[in-house]
Design a protein around this motif. Structure first.
Motif, PDB file in Angstrom:
ATOM      1  N   GLU A   1       0.787  -1.193  -0.011  1.00  7.85           N
ATOM      2  CA  GLU A   1       0.053  -0.148  -0.144  1.00  7.85           C
ATOM      3  C   GLU A   1       0.905   1.271  -0.113  1.00  7.85           C
ATOM      4  O   GLU A   1       0.416   2.309  -0.378  1.00  7.85           O
TER       5      GLU A   1
ATOM      6  N   ALA B   1      -0.405   1.031  -8.027  1.00  6.38           N
ATOM      7  CA  ALA B   1      -1.420   1.806  -8.481  1.00  6.38           C
ATOM      8  C   ALA B   1      -1.484   1.608 -10.040  1.00  6.38           C
ATOM      9  O   ALA B   1      -2.391   1.884 -10.837  1.00  6.38           O
TER      10      ALA B   1
ATOM     11  N   LEU C   1      -6.174  -7.518  -1.624  1.00  2.83           N
ATOM     12  CA  LEU C   1      -5.827  -6.550  -2.760  1.00  2.83           C
ATOM     13  C   LEU C   1      -6.627  -6.119  -3.782  1.00  2.83           C
ATOM     14  O   LEU C   1      -7.068  -5.248  -4.417  1.00  2.83           O
TER      15      LEU C   1
ATOM     16  N   ARG D   1     -10.168  -4.621  -2.667  1.00  2.00           N
ATOM     17  CA  ARG D   1      -9.747  -3.171  -2.406  1.00  2.00           C
ATOM     18  C   ARG D   1      -9.452  -2.258  -3.547  1.00  2.00           C
ATOM     19  O   ARG D   1      -9.995  -1.352  -3.586  1.00  2.00           O
ATOM     20  N   HIS D   2      -8.848  -2.765  -4.583  1.00  2.00           N
ATOM     21  CA  HIS D   2      -8.534  -1.995  -5.676  1.00  2.00           C
ATOM     22  C   HIS D   2      -9.178  -2.405  -6.923  1.00  2.00           C
ATOM     23  O   HIS D   2      -8.771  -1.968  -8.189  1.00  2.00           O
TER      24      HIS D   2
END
Length: 573
Positions: A236, A242, A261, A264-265
């Motif tokens: 993170e 990203a 992950l 969340r993304h």
């Protein structure tokens, strides 16, 4: 107190206690430092006898000193546990040997402080496991979420979440490098996130180092939940996340980081499934203290993965039984990098030098086995074949100048060594110990015949593996003797059966890839060995056929392309 010394020990009798088998070069260096008459014992060997047996074995140890080697700095997290085990022996001194061979003589008073560190780490592990149980309970009631698209040239974040300190060779190492390099070479930038430096991974792959725990707690399996929390914080805080368009995680015990992950993304998640870690621990180890929690982590990974990749039809069937829809499964065997595993890489001088290192003449007929000496590798069966040939057919071995080269180390090594030493067969057999993965191809290239003596699971369950060594053997263009155990027999089909071996030379119409025998049949293994030793024409012919098959079907590019095709197909459902 800790006393740091620069002079080598002159102890005549010492004992090396290690968490994992050491690489052969590092173990030789440690042995040179601590003197002759040194015995090596791994924690896995001690644990195989149960708690009472472990304590009894420790109390019987009188090596002076007890040596605790740390091959790489990450492994220092295991030191508190190793020191406590060493403190239970009757040795007068305990010595830690660091990667640079610097030594620390450790007092039992100092180990008391390590006991406090262990207690603190154990409490922290329990707290992490409590949080994991709450999170997993919620995840197992939630549906799998949609994700963003994954297209050509999209970046991949590869998660290696195993706490595998010190493991530098074996099928898992080759598989990880194969998939990572395969993705990179097909145009997908890859970031490899791991607590350990990459092995045999291309320079173009970015390495994201994850700090492992500074001390381990007990039970050992709970360290994985604490490690996951630190792994998540590292990712993170790093900009790599990203830019990632895909999360790829090799399933590991008590870890579900990829699910966290992915959700969340909103990234697609590919889970690599090489078998249940819970099953392996229960049937091939001592089991897990918190088995239900580890099962929940596995179920969460399989439930929320957008694609599950596996390596055998047996595992594919198992996944379907566990509720994974066929449309979310890609099944493709293990593979090889044909540029790495080829005898053409090595000059005659290099092959001569390797044989000379082990005292093997160039006119010997060398039969090699390589592996981690695990439960189903069959190394002990090969040792029985060697012992039989030496006791019953010694003149035949001498006439054909036969020498066996067993490369690797692991749980079954003590049994292998005992079988060979009891028969007095050490003169025709070399046990190299663990060699770095980078040297695997050279050792195979120095052999004439390669042996795959895999045995069925002792509990009668189906063999679910896809041995990486099998494909490495094929790529080396050598004659192969193998048990026709499930996928092994399928991959090496058509083959010559030991019950009907040809007397005539091979021709272009002979498409066979190897000599095959019934799994667990010692007589069949010996018959296959004798045939290929005596028939160099068939050695060459089978080797050529096998390499061509490997190039046609079993490169990592084939494997990774199947994953990418499967990911595209899964996105349409």
């Amino acid at each position: 107190m800790i006393f740091v010394t620069a002079m080598p020990f002159q102890a005549q009798k010492s004992l090396i206690l290690t968490a994992y088998p050491l690489s052969a070069p590092f173990e030789r260096a440690v042995r040179d430092a601590v003197g002759q008459g040194t015995q090596t014992v791994t924690v896995a060997q001690l644990r195989s006898q149960g708690l009472t047996g472990l304590l009894r074995q420790l109390w019987s140890m009188r090596g002076d000193p007890i040596v605790l080697p740390i091959e790489e700095e990450n492994s220092s997290a295991l030191l508190p546990v190793l020191k406590l085990l060493a403190a239970c022996t009757r040795s007068r001194s305990i010595c830690v040997v660091h990667p640079d061979l610097r030594r620390e003589t450790v007092s039992r008073w100092q180990i008391a402080l390590d006991a406090l560190r262990l207690a603190s780490a154990s409490f922290s592990c329990l707290w992490s496991a409590y949080r994991a149980r709450r999170e997993l309970s919620a995840l197992l009631t939630q549906p799998r979420e949609g994700s963003g698209s994954f297209t050509a040239n999209s970046a991949v974040l590869y998660l290696k979440t195993n706490l595998w300190f010190g493991i530098k060779a074996g099928g898992s190492v080759g598989h990880i490098a194969g998939v990572v390099n395969g993705l990179e070479r097909l145009g997908h930038p890859v970031t490899f996130a791991s607590a350990e430096p990459p092995v045999m991974i291309d320079d173009g792959v970015k390495f994201l180092a994850v700090q492992p725990p500074t001390a381990f707690g007990l039970p050992y399996e709970l360290n994985n939940y604490r490690f996951q929390e630190g792994f998540l914080r590292t990712l993170e805080a790093d900009p790599t996340l990203a830019s990632a368009k895909l999360i790829y995680q090799r399933l590991s015990a008590a870890n579900y980081l990829g699910v966290v992950l992915s959700r969340r993304h909103r990234l697609p998640l590919v889970v690599e499934y090489n078998g249940s870690e819970v099953w392996v621990a229960k049937h091939w180890g001592r089991g897990m203290k918190f088995q239900k929690l580890a099962e929940m982590a596995e179920e969460a990974m399989l439930l929320h993965a957008h694609l599950v990749v596996t390596i055998s039809d047996v595992l594919r069937d198992e996944l379907i039984e566990r509720g994974v829809e066929p449309a979310r499964i890609v099944c493709y065997p293990n593979c090889i990098d044909p540029a790495v595993f080829t005898s053409a890489r090595f000059s005659l001088a290099e092959l001569q030098a390797l044989r000379a290192r082990y005292g093997i003449s160039m006119d010997s007929t060398v039969l090699a086995f390589i592996g981690t000496f695990g439960q189903w590798h069959g190394a002990e069966m090969l040792a029985q074949a060697i012992a039989h040939l030496y006791v019953e057919e010694r003149q035949w071995l001498k006439d054909h100048k036969v020498h066996f080269l067993l490369v690797g180390d692991g749980l079954k090594m003590p049994q292998v060594r005992t079988i060979i030493e009891t028969a007095g067969a050490g003169v025709v057999c070399t046990l190299t110990g663990l060699v770095p993965q980078e040297q695997a191809a050279l050792h195979l290239a120095a052999a004439d015949i390669l042996v795959s003596p895999h045995v069925p699971n002792s509990d009668g369950t189906r063999f679910f593996g896809s041995p990486t060594k099998l494909f490495e053997y094929m790529a080396m263009k050598k004659g192969i003797v193998a048990s026709k155990l499930d996928q092994i027999g399928e991959v090496l089909s058509p083959g010559l059966d030991v019950s009907d071996l040809p007397a005539s030379p091979p021709g272009s119409e002979h498409l066979e890839l190897a000599v095959l025998y019934e799994p667990g049949n010692l007589e069949g293994l010996i018959r296959g060995i004798r045939f290929l030793v005596e028939r160099k024409d068939w050695q060459s012919h089978l080797g050529s056929n096998a390499r061509q098959r490997a190039l046609d079907k079993y490169t990592w590019q084939h494997h990774v392309q199947a994953i990418l095709d499967g990911l595209e197909g899964a996105g349409k459902h």
